[in-house]
Design a protein around this motif. Sequence first.
Motif, short mmCIF file in Angstrom:
data_model
loop_
_atom_site.label_atom_id
_atom_site.label_comp_id
_atom_site.label_asym_id
_atom_site.label_seq_id
_atom_site.Cartn_x
_atom_site.Cartn_y
_atom_site.Cartn_z
N GLY A 75 -10.49 45.27 38.22
CA GLY A 75 -12.04 45.97 38.62
C GLY A 75 -11.59 47.43 37.41
O GLY A 75 -12.41 48.00 36.75
N LEU A 76 -10.77 46.97 36.60
CA LEU A 76 -10.95 47.65 35.42
C LEU A 76 -11.47 46.89 34.61
O LEU A 76 -11.58 45.68 34.07
N GLY A 77 -11.86 47.65 33.31
CA GLY A 77 -12.30 47.17 31.96
C GLY A 77 -11.64 46.79 31.15
O GLY A 77 -10.54 47.70 31.28
N VAL A 78 -11.23 46.53 29.95
CA VAL A 78 -10.99 45.84 28.73
C VAL A 78 -10.82 46.98 27.73
O VAL A 78 -12.20 46.50 27.18
N ALA A 79 -10.22 47.73 26.86
CA ALA A 79 -10.44 48.08 25.30
C ALA A 79 -9.96 47.28 24.66
O ALA A 79 -8.52 47.28 24.20
#
Length: 389
Positions: A75-79
């Motif tokens: 559920g985490l975004g990727v920077a």
Amino acid sequence: MTTINLPNPDRSVTPYTLTGDPIPFVKFKATDFPRIAYSAAHVVADPLASNDPWLTPAIDWDTTLKFRHRMWDLGLGVAEAMDTAQRGMGLTWTEAQELIKRSQAEARTRDDSLIAYGAGTDHLAPGPDVTIDDIIRAYDEQVGFVEAQGGRVILMASRALAAAAKSPDDYARVYGHVLSQVRQPVIMHWLGEMFDPALEGYWGNADHGKAMDVCLDVIAANAIQVDGIKISLLSAEKEIKMRRRLPASVKMYTGDDFNYAELIAGDEQGYSHALLGIFDAIAPAASAGLAALGRGDKAEFFDILEPTVPLSRHIFAAPTRFYKTGVVFLAYLNGLQDHFAMIGGQQSTRSLQHLSELFRLADKARVLADPNLAVARMKAVLAVHGVSA
């Protein structure tokens, strides 16, 4: 219980018995969380490449991209292509372009991929002949590349601008131009000198309070083109002060790897979203904590995340710019890559004492996914350093 011999600061070697109950890997979607949470993800080196590691990066693309899918599954975004990926610290703009293209292609294969990409001026070497117009063109090139791939921009700080700017007006001119050209609102990034010494005095002032005034003026003048700002100053007080002064439409993304739990939880006047390098290393804990916060269980949120803070403070200890070594070391201990090698040979930037304490703190933070595997891999590292585990 599993035990391993670890070195101590007094040069003794004593048994350490693991006690942590690993936080399980549970899939979530970003929409399950009450905060937007980006993990600044590292790249995985290719240790079998025939190259000169200090000079030519070699990347294991398959494992690197598999790691991005792991973040999305949690559920985490990727920077993407940020300093955690050794951007400007081993990863050049040439490799960053390939990383951006490949990550964007992977993101298109799923409907739950939150991702944004660093765009800066790192292909322009700072120097006495570099002009503000040169810096604007450099930003335009990188922003244009990200947008041509269909990506969202994280506007990175510029070493060239830090060296060339004569006053805050130069920052206003550069950022005003770049922001006026973007296709969709960007996340700005104020990276402190503790992460990159070449950025000291950013926004035209070495005093963070005065620099903050300049940055806020730039945001206010271009608020419609700014989704939010990530600040990485390792000061909860400074972040909260700036957060309360932002336009209502502009988000604060914490980059504070020392105080993230309290900043994400927030107070009666607001909270921070997240764009953090430590989330690479503690991803299941970050995900579980955010899910608890989404259920309204702030106590569980702190129960999960507070034990990770001592680990994060250790990984990001001065010289903070070497934090990436700890991030990659945890990925190795957790079986997410088969080796402890980094582009630029940066696995050598931290001592065995540092790595041993990291192991202890990771156990206490419950982020060693498979303690037996972690012990086996730690023993291999100890053996290379002449320590019998």
